[in-house]
Motif scaffolding. Structure first.
Motif, PDB file in Angstrom:
ATOM      1  N   PRO A 103      -9.203   7.318   8.824  1.00 48.96           N
ATOM      2  CA  PRO A 103      -9.682   8.382   7.932  1.00 48.96           C
ATOM      3  C   PRO A 103      -9.712   7.923   6.478  1.00 48.96           C
ATOM      4  O   PRO A 103      -8.786   7.244   6.009  1.00 48.96           O
ATOM      5  CB  PRO A 103      -8.655   9.498   8.141  1.00 48.96           C
ATOM      6  N   LYS A 104     -10.740   8.291   5.788  1.00 43.16           N
ATOM      7  CA  LYS A 104     -10.929   7.866   4.401  1.00 43.16           C
ATOM      8  C   LYS A 104      -9.754   8.285   3.524  1.00 43.16           C
ATOM      9  O   LYS A 104      -9.267   7.510   2.694  1.00 43.16           O
ATOM     10  CB  LYS A 104     -12.234   8.460   3.861  1.00 43.16           C
ATOM     11  N   ALA A 105      -9.284   9.508   3.721  1.00 44.01           N
ATOM     12  CA  ALA A 105      -8.190  10.017   2.897  1.00 44.01           C
ATOM     13  C   ALA A 105      -6.919   9.195   3.094  1.00 44.01           C
ATOM     14  O   ALA A 105      -6.160   8.963   2.145  1.00 44.01           O
ATOM     15  CB  ALA A 105      -7.919  11.489   3.222  1.00 44.01           C
ATOM     16  N   HIS A 106      -6.682   8.754   4.321  1.00 45.93           N
ATOM     17  CA  HIS A 106      -5.490   7.948   4.600  1.00 45.93           C
ATOM     18  C   HIS A 106      -5.585   6.597   3.901  1.00 45.93           C
ATOM     19  O   HIS A 106      -4.602   6.124   3.303  1.00 45.93           O
ATOM     20  CB  HIS A 106      -5.316   7.754   6.100  1.00 45.93           C
ATOM     21  N   LYS A 107      -6.744   5.967   3.947  1.00 44.60           N
ATOM     22  CA  LYS A 107      -6.901   4.660   3.308  1.00 44.60           C
ATOM     23  C   LYS A 107      -6.822   4.774   1.785  1.00 44.60           C
ATOM     24  O   LYS A 107      -6.222   3.932   1.121  1.00 44.60           O
ATOM     25  CB  LYS A 107      -8.226   4.028   3.726  1.00 44.60           C
ATOM     26  N   GLU A 108      -7.422   5.823   1.243  1.00 47.10           N
ATOM     27  CA  GLU A 108      -7.427   5.993  -0.212  1.00 47.10           C
ATOM     28  C   GLU A 108      -6.025   6.232  -0.760  1.00 47.10           C
ATOM     29  O   GLU A 108      -5.745   5.929  -1.917  1.00 47.10           O
ATOM     30  CB  GLU A 108      -8.345   7.156  -0.601  1.00 47.10           C
ATOM     31  N   PHE A 109      -5.144   6.762   0.062  1.00 47.25           N
ATOM     32  CA  PHE A 109      -3.771   7.013  -0.366  1.00 47.25           C
ATOM     33  C   PHE A 109      -3.098   5.729  -0.844  1.00 47.25           C
ATOM     34  O   PHE A 109      -2.237   5.749  -1.729  1.00 47.25           O
ATOM     35  CB  PHE A 109      -2.978   7.625   0.796  1.00 47.25           C
ATOM     36  N   TYR A 110      -3.511   4.589  -0.286  1.00 50.55           N
ATOM     37  CA  TYR A 110      -2.856   3.312  -0.565  1.00 50.55           C
ATOM     38  C   TYR A 110      -3.562   2.501  -1.656  1.00 50.55           C
ATOM     39  O   TYR A 110      -3.192   1.354  -1.899  1.00 50.55           O
ATOM     40  CB  TYR A 110      -2.806   2.468   0.712  1.00 50.55           C
ATOM     41  N   LYS A 111      -4.527   3.090  -2.325  1.00 45.66           N
ATOM     42  CA  LYS A 111      -5.314   2.308  -3.282  1.00 45.66           C
ATOM     43  C   LYS A 111      -4.488   1.818  -4.468  1.00 45.66           C
ATOM     44  O   LYS A 111      -4.814   0.802  -5.083  1.00 45.66           O
ATOM     45  CB  LYS A 111      -6.515   3.125  -3.768  1.00 45.66           C
ATOM     46  N   ASP A 112      -3.414   2.536  -4.792  1.00 46.38           N
ATOM     47  CA  ASP A 112      -2.580   2.144  -5.931  1.00 46.38           C
ATOM     48  C   ASP A 112      -1.297   1.429  -5.525  1.00 46.38           C
ATOM     49  O   ASP A 112      -0.451   1.137  -6.375  1.00 46.38           O
ATOM     50  CB  ASP A 112      -2.217   3.377  -6.765  1.00 46.38           C
TER      51      ASP A 112
END
Length: 337
Positions: free
Chosen positions: A292-301
């Motif tokens: 899921p996009k939201a799960h991957k984006e959580f780790y962007k930082d």
């Protein structure tokens, strides 16, 4: 008017000299303005109860995978029983109930779908291994996020109790030490209760000497164990059982391993559960973009490996979610023209 200061004053007046006073907490990873009503440990308890990870526990296995009856324990009801037992002990010993309750409510937040079966699979296939107590700390430190921050930003004492509720390292507080005993008291006894309900064992199979010392009924055994801990720990700087009660508690645990936890009938669905988790892990390793996009984006930082991100995703799933996801990915759908 500052209710928190009044509560902290009451703690100092009535709690044992061995209790962890909330005003003496070592603090949070990120400093925050204190609440005018709740102590730091009360705030931690509330943050855990209102977390998504806590709510998901109601659909995670305790012992029996996909039980048919309504009365079998789940990871959530186990957690509530641990909280009740630990608070009883903490109150009797005049220790900090709020700290004990917060640790109890958070101790299994990192548990996988399908209980220890899921934990063992992830420990086997994940490059860095997997331990549910470490994952529970990861949940409260990072994965439970809000608009304001990543993680719940809990106090040192609650985080220490969650991490060390199992394993070789003892919690630094007596309140944390209580959880190690309350966890075992809860799961041994409620697993016996569930196993009797499931006809995996019968009362006649329970070792006679354990019954003689601890009691036959669920409530009798719990009462014996709790009383023993209180009597052996009162006004002392460590939490312990007497040698006799510890011996028969451990013997009862060994009985459960031999007759339930490793029982083929009780674990009849275990191989399917293992296969599902392994297939999902492999699928996302080969199709990382399908997460899921939201799960991957959580780790962007934050700097985490692909394996860590996938492991977090699977570990956070409920039993029913992982089963539905498996069907969605691997089971062919009917063709509708």
């Amino acid at each position: 008017m500052n209710i928190r200061l009044e509560t902290e004053k009451i703690e100092g007046n009535i709690l044992s000299k061995y209790a962890t006073l909330s005003k003496n907490s070592k603090g949070r990873l990120i400093e925050e303005q204190k609440c005018s009503i709740r102590t730091d440990f009360q705030r931690d308890r509330d943050r855990i109860i209102h977390s998504k990870a806590f709510r998901r526990l109601k659909h995670k296995t305790q012992v029996f995978i996909a039980p048919g009856g309504d009365h079998y324990r789940t990871r959530l009801t186990h957690t509530l029983e641990v909280a009740q037992i630990s608070r009883t002990i903490a109150r009797a010993l005049r220790l900090n109930e709020d700290l004990t309750e917060a640790i109890a409510l958070g101790h299994d937040l990192g548990h996988t779908p399908f209980g220890h079966t899921g934990e063992n699979v992830l420990d086997e296939i994940h490059q860095d291994g997997f331990k549910h107590n470490e994952q529970s700390l990861r949940v409260v430190d990072l994965l439970e996020s809000s608009e304001e921050r990543k993680g719940l930003n809990l106090t040192f004492e609650v985080r220490d109790g969650i991490l060390n509720h199992t394993g070789a390292t003892m919690p630094v507080t007596l309140e944390g030490q209580i959880i190690r005993f309350a966890d075992r008291i809860a799961y041994i006894n409620h697993d016996i209760d569930d196993s009797l309900r499931a006809n995996i064992i019968s009362e006649s199979m329970i070792p006679r000497d354990c019954i003689r010392v601890l009691g036959l009924k669920h409530r009798e055994r719990i009462n014996t164990m709790i009383r023993d801990i209180i009597e052996n720990s009162y006004d002392k700087n460590r939490i312990s059982m007497s040698e006799e009660i510890k011996f028969y508690t451990d013997k009862l645990r060994d009985f459960m391993f031999q007759n339930v936890y490793l029982n083929k009938k009780a674990k009849s669905e275990e191989e399917k559960a293992k296969r599902i988790i392994k297939l999902l892990y492999k699928f996302y390793m080969e199709n990382f973009s399908e997460l899921p996009k939201a799960h991957k984006e959580f780790y962007k930082d934050v700097n985490f490996s692909k394996e860590d991100i996938i492991c977090d995703y699977i570990a956070g799933m409920t039993d029913r979610y992982v089963i539905n996801l498996y069907r969605q990915i691997f089971i062919p759908k009917s063709w509708n023209k």
